[in-house]
Design a protein around this motif. Structure first.
Motif, PDB file in Angstrom:
ATOM      1  N   GLY A  70       0.829  -1.208   0.000  1.00 26.76           N
ATOM      2  CA  GLY A  70       0.000   0.000   0.000  1.00 26.76           C
ATOM      3  C   GLY A  70       0.857   1.249   0.000  1.00 26.76           C
ATOM      4  N   GLY A  71       1.915   1.240   0.821  1.00 27.97           N
ATOM      5  CA  GLY A  71       2.798   2.395   0.897  1.00 27.97           C
ATOM      6  C   GLY A  71       3.496   2.654  -0.428  1.00 27.97           C
ATOM      7  N   MET A  72       3.973   1.571  -1.060  1.00 29.60           N
ATOM      8  CA  MET A  72       4.660   1.740  -2.347  1.00 29.60           C
ATOM      9  C   MET A  72       3.694   2.275  -3.399  1.00 29.60           C
ATOM     10  N   ARG A  73       2.496   1.723  -3.391  1.00 27.59           N
ATOM     11  CA  ARG A  73       1.505   2.189  -4.354  1.00 27.59           C
ATOM     12  C   ARG A  73       1.218   3.669  -4.162  1.00 27.59           C
ATOM     13  N   SER A  74       1.060   4.066  -2.889  1.00 28.10           N
ATOM     14  CA  SER A  74       0.700   5.464  -2.655  1.00 28.10           C
ATOM     15  C   SER A  74       1.833   6.385  -3.069  1.00 28.10           C
ATOM     16  N   ALA A  75       3.074   5.941  -2.874  1.00 31.31           N
ATOM     17  CA  ALA A  75       4.200   6.773  -3.291  1.00 31.31           C
ATOM     18  C   ALA A  75       4.165   6.985  -4.793  1.00 31.31           C
ATOM     19  N   ALA A  76       4.018   5.873  -5.521  1.00 33.88           N
ATOM     20  CA  ALA A  76       3.997   5.971  -6.980  1.00 33.88           C
ATOM     21  C   ALA A  76       2.844   6.859  -7.436  1.00 33.88           C
ATOM     22  N   GLN A  77       1.702   6.663  -6.812  1.00 30.80           N
ATOM     23  CA  GLN A  77       0.505   7.398  -7.217  1.00 30.80           C
ATOM     24  C   GLN A  77       0.634   8.890  -6.945  1.00 30.80           C
ATOM     25  N   ALA A  78       1.048   9.220  -5.724  1.00 31.67           N
ATOM     26  CA  ALA A  78       1.097  10.640  -5.355  1.00 31.67           C
ATOM     27  C   ALA A  78       2.107  11.395  -6.203  1.00 31.67           C
ATOM     28  N   ILE A  79       3.271  10.743  -6.454  1.00 28.86           N
ATOM     29  CA  ILE A  79       4.296  11.433  -7.240  1.00 28.86           C
ATOM     30  C   ILE A  79       3.809  11.643  -8.669  1.00 28.86           C
ATOM     31  N   SER A  80       3.155  10.612  -9.238  1.00 25.38           N
ATOM     32  CA  SER A  80       2.703  10.735 -10.625  1.00 25.38           C
ATOM     33  C   SER A  80       1.626  11.792 -10.769  1.00 25.38           C
ATOM     34  N   TYR A  81       0.651  11.772  -9.887  1.00 23.95           N
ATOM     35  CA  TYR A  81      -0.482  12.671 -10.076  1.00 23.95           C
ATOM     36  C   TYR A  81      -0.180  14.111  -9.691  1.00 23.95           C
ATOM     37  N   GLU A  82       0.946  14.301  -9.012  1.00 21.47           N
ATOM     38  CA  GLU A  82       1.374  15.671  -8.724  1.00 21.47           C
ATOM     39  C   GLU A  82       1.605  16.441 -10.032  1.00 21.47           C
ATOM     40  N   VAL A  83       2.095  15.726 -11.047  1.00 21.03           N
ATOM     41  CA  VAL A  83       2.473  16.394 -12.297  1.00 21.03           C
ATOM     42  C   VAL A  83       1.255  17.008 -13.006  1.00 21.03           C
ATOM     43  N   PRO A  84       0.206  16.236 -13.309  1.00 20.63           N
ATOM     44  CA  PRO A  84      -0.948  16.884 -13.943  1.00 20.63           C
ATOM     45  C   PRO A  84      -1.612  17.914 -13.036  1.00 20.63           C
ATOM     46  N   LEU A  85      -1.515  17.698 -11.721  1.00 26.61           N
ATOM     47  CA  LEU A  85      -2.099  18.661 -10.785  1.00 26.61           C
ATOM     48  C   LEU A  85      -1.445  20.031 -10.972  1.00 26.61           C
TER      49      LEU A  85
END
Lengths: 423, 431
Positions: free
Chosen positions: B173-188
């Motif tokens: 879960g932690g790894m997934r959230s890291a990948a997710q948060a970093i990726s979605y920061e860009v379009p944000l």
């Protein structure tokens, strides 16, 4: 503060780590999914080796729900054993009863009236709907959609109320008897069923509107968990999973039992072979079940239970009087209208020595029972064949190379229920 | 001249007049040494943030449970208090008094630290949200930068929680959230740059003032609807909500990074998630939907002289800012809750994505799309500057261009992804 390594060095070996000597070295992660896990649908344990999020190997460990169902049948009379059969596969327990009762009927050659057959078919098909509804809800819940789960339970409860009015129980019915059913239909019961059949297809449309064309669902299911026909036959996979490969194996059509040959229905098949195809087949099966039930309500000999019960009382009274006074005319009573083919005292019933096996198309696939009797009230040997067991055995090969997230979609699409696996 | 010399005994009429006391209080405030107001402001600000964050979360938890229950033909919480109003408070008390379980194989220090790291940036974000003209913690010239800086900190909390739990589900879960948060920061970030481009400022208050002309001046509706959609999708992913709730996917990872958490530590995660949803919804409103201004432009209190009429009626000139700010808070909160409601509807409707789909959606679809969008906005800004004097007419130029190129781009990407997907399926069939 103690580090993880100091406390338990063994634990460290399972955690992916970086070893400096071999560069960036990652270990496989062994995850014990279950026996207590929200989406193993009971107590299944899957020892899974993950490489990142990709499943490398999977080994199902079963037996957490073993209750010696087969041995129990050898140690108690058929009458005592019958209520426990409901628990073999508790989501569609009418089917367990049907197989069991059919075996004894074969051994003892007990006739079954037409009315009983129709009542049984109505119960069976309603039960198929409840079973598929539960599958529909939990399958989507596994994919993360929480709403359809509650909707399905609402309809399932409606059917359970119908069952309760008939049998007195909502899930563990114990309703079928050797050569008949426990009691006739209560007055107005067929109308309840008809009302359900009339509004249920609309609800199903609603559920499908939420799920079937949802792009996320389609992305997660289409092209995943491919089971070819050969693969299914290799593992003995039956039921909707087999029909989703285009093979129209449905015992109701291929080996018609009960009154299925008098009814007009289709066997839904799909050639997708994937998780989505299995989803579509099951949803279509619910619609076909409604079709079957509607025909049964129209065709059932004797019609609704209320008028028939009054007629039966009159016939019994007049028959008594007619013995004394031959001038009295006894109203017409058809043998087909009976609810028992043969009067049996269940408490002392001893079937003749013999053996029989029977297979029916349960919601999960081919459900079978093999019974040897030796002239005593107990069975000498009882063997159950549950569809879930075979379907589950295909999972490890099916999962290889898939993502961990696909596990729930693929496992859910097999519709495995643990009590049937362990028995 | 000392303080006692200027002291005059107030008359009875003055004593009975509330505005007299208010004026006196303000006078006293200005006479205090500088450090005291600064300190008090800090305390009030902290209290405001803490209370508002918690109150919003408490309301939202109840709201979510109610909304979902309407969705699923249930009654929802209805036992504690009228209509189940105090259910969340009862739950909070339960969580506070629950045993705090920590297994011996955990890294106890990081395990305890993780919820705090997760909660702190979310609460800090409340400081830059303008709830009204005056009710704003700090009005920074680069408030948006602070937003992105802070929101990327909280992911550390999730990764730490996943690691320190020493649980495989948590780790995944932690790894997934890291990948997710970093990726979605860009379009944000990319989607917000368009707004900054047109406003010429990173200050949220300036951005809101630029949209104060009413619905037709809101960026989310007329100028950059695509930016708004991108921002909203990315922000839903940032706060780990359905359909992007993979870090805590219940059916796969039991509960993801917070599997091992119990009691108040779990409640902290829970609270922070809802607080995060509130802040991001509020920022959506501030950036794209006119913030605290009414849909008809400005505020009713100022535009139609309502505030003056009330002031004259009650004879209290000091309450005029209160009235104006009150209306602004009303607009801000109503708009925010509309977006929170939409997020709840999404949760009731959609299934969850898979990790690879999630990343593919971000990198193959959202980011290229936001780059196209940014290009379009730059184009519109550069070549139709004269139209944009009033901020409205130019938007049609942009819309027309976006319709041509943007939709073409979207269609192209959809087609590309579809073809890729079909190729994958075909490969699986033949394998």
């Amino acid at each position: 503060m103690m580090s993880v390594k100091e406390l338990n060095p063994e634990l460290q070996s399972n955690l992916p780590g970086v070893s400096i000597e071999a560069g960036f070295d990652t270990n496989d992660l062994v995850v014990n999914i279950g026996p207590q896990h929200p989406s193993t649908h009971g107590v299944l344990r899957l020892v899974t080796t993950l490489n990142g999020e990709v499943v490398k190997e999977m080994e199902p460990v079963i037996g957490y729900l073993h209750r010696s169902k087969e041995k129990m049948g050898e140690s108690r009379s058929l009458f005592q054993y019958q209520p426990t059969i409901d628990r073999v596969e508790y989501l569609s327990s009418f089917y367990d009863h049907l197989v069991f009762v059919n075996c004894i009927e074969q051994i003892a050659d007990i006739p079954v009236p037409k009315r009983v057959e129709y009542i049984r078919v109505i119960c069976l098909e309603l039960n198929r709907i409840t079973s598929h509804l539960l599958w529909f809800g939990t399958f989507l819940l596994d994919l993360g959609a929480s709403t359809p789960f509650f909707w399905c339970f609402r309809d399932r409860e409606e059917v359970f109320t119908i069952f309760e009015n008939l049998t007195g129980a909502r899930m563990m019915y114990n309703y079928f008897r050797f050569g008949g059913v426990n009691n006739d239909l209560p007055a107005g019961w067929l109308e309840e069923v008809r009302a359900f059949c009339n509004h249920f297809p609309d609800r199903l449309d609603e559920y499908e509107a939420v799920a079937t064309k949802n792009p996320i669902l389609m992305d997660r299911t289409k092209g995943h968990g491919i089971m070819t026909k050969e693969f299914c036959l290799k593992y003995g996979v039956t039921g909707p999973a087999l029909r989703a490969t285009g093979e129209a194996l449905d015992l109701r059509k291929t080996n018609p039992y009960s009154v299925y040959n008098e009814l007009d229905f289709d066997v839904p098949t799909h050639t997708g072979c994937d998780t989505y195809a299995r989803y579509l087949v099951r949803v279509q099966e619910m619609r076909e079940s409604i079709k079957i039930i509607k025909q049964c309500i129209d065709k059932i000999p004797g019609g609704d239970g209320g008028a028939l019960a009054i007629l039966k009382k009159e016939v019994e009274a007049k028959t008594k009087e007619a013995k004394k006074n031959p001038e009295i005319v006894v109203p017409h009573w058809d043998k087909d209208w009976d609810t028992m083919g043969k009067k049996i005292n269940l408490l002392t019933y001893k079937p003749p020595a013999g053996e029989a096996s029977n297979f029916v198309e349960s919601p999960r696939g081919v459900l079978g029972c093999y019974i040897i009797t030796d002239g005593t009230p107990k069975a000498y040997r009882i063997k159950w064949r549950g569809a879930s067991f075979s379907n589950l055995s295909a999972l490890p090969e099916l999962m290889k190379g898939h993502m961990y997230s696909d596990l729930m979609a693929i496992f859910g699409s097999l519709d495995v229920i643990m009590p049937e696996v362990d028995r | 001249m000392n303080a006692t010399a200027s002291f005059e005994i107030p008359t009875l009429a003055q004593l009975l007049d509330p505005s007299f006391h208010l004026m006196k209080a303000i006078e006293l405030w200005h006479q205090l040494p500088d450090i005291v107001p600064i300190f008090l402001t800090g305390v009030v600000l902290f209290g405001m943030v803490a209370v508002m964050g918690q109150a919003a979360a408490v309301v939202m938890v109840l709201m979510e449970r109610k909304v979902l229950s309407w969705f699923t033909q249930r009654k929802g919480p209805n036992r504690v208090g009228p209509g189940g109003m105090f259910q969340t408070i009862a739950d909070g008390v339960k969580l506070l008094t629950k045993e705090d379980i920590m297994t011996p194989v955990m890294d106890k220090f990081l395990f305890t630290l993780a919820p705090a790291i997760f909660l702190f940036p979310v609460f800090a974000l409340y400081a830059i949200v303008p709830f009204s003209e005056s009710l704003i913690g700090v009005s920074l010239p680069l408030g948006l930068l602070v937003l992105f800086a802070l929101s990327s900190i909280s992911v550390i909390g999730l990764v730490l929680a996943g690691w320190a739990s020493n649980n495989k589900y948590s780790l995944l879960g932690g790894m997934r959230s890291a990948a997710q948060a970093i990726s979605y920061e860009v379009p944000l970030i990319l989607s917000v740059i368009g707004v900054v481009l047109f406003t010429g400022s990173g200050n949220l208050k300036t951005i809101i003032e630029a949209q104060s002309g009413g619905v037709l001046h809101w960026y989310g509706i007329m100028l950059t609807p695509l930016s708004f959609l991108l921002f909203y999708v990315a922000s839903i992913a940032e706060v780990n909500r359905v359909p992007f709730d993979l870090p805590e996917a219940e059916s796969e990872l039991v509960s993801g990074y917070n599997t091992e958490y119990s009691g108040m530590k779990f409640a902290t995660f829970f609270l922070a998630e809802y607080a995060g949803l509130f802040v991001l919804s509020a920022l959506t409103v501030a950036l794209f939907f006119g913030g605290y201004t009414s849909p008809f432009g400005g505020t009713f209190m100022q535009n139609y002289g309502v505030a003056d009429a009330i002031v004259q009626a009650v004879k209290l000139p000091a309450i005029k800012p209160l009235l104006v700010n009150g209306e602004q808070i009303f607009w801000m909160l109503s708009k925010t809750y509309i977006f929170i409601y939409i997020a709840m509807l999404l949760r009731g409707t959609l299934p969850r994505l898979k990790p690879d789909q999630l990343m593919g959606f971000c990198w193959k679809f959202l980011i290229p799309l936001s780059l196209i969008n940014l290009f379009m906005l730059g184009f519109a800004k550069q070549f139709s500057l004269s139209f944009l004097a009033d901020g409205f007419a130019g938007s049609w130029v942009y819309l027309a261009l976006a319709a041509l190129v943007g939709i073409g781009g979207v269609g192209g990407f959809c087609h590309f992804i579809d073809r890729q997907f079909k190729a994958q399926v075909a490969a699986r069939y033949h394998a």
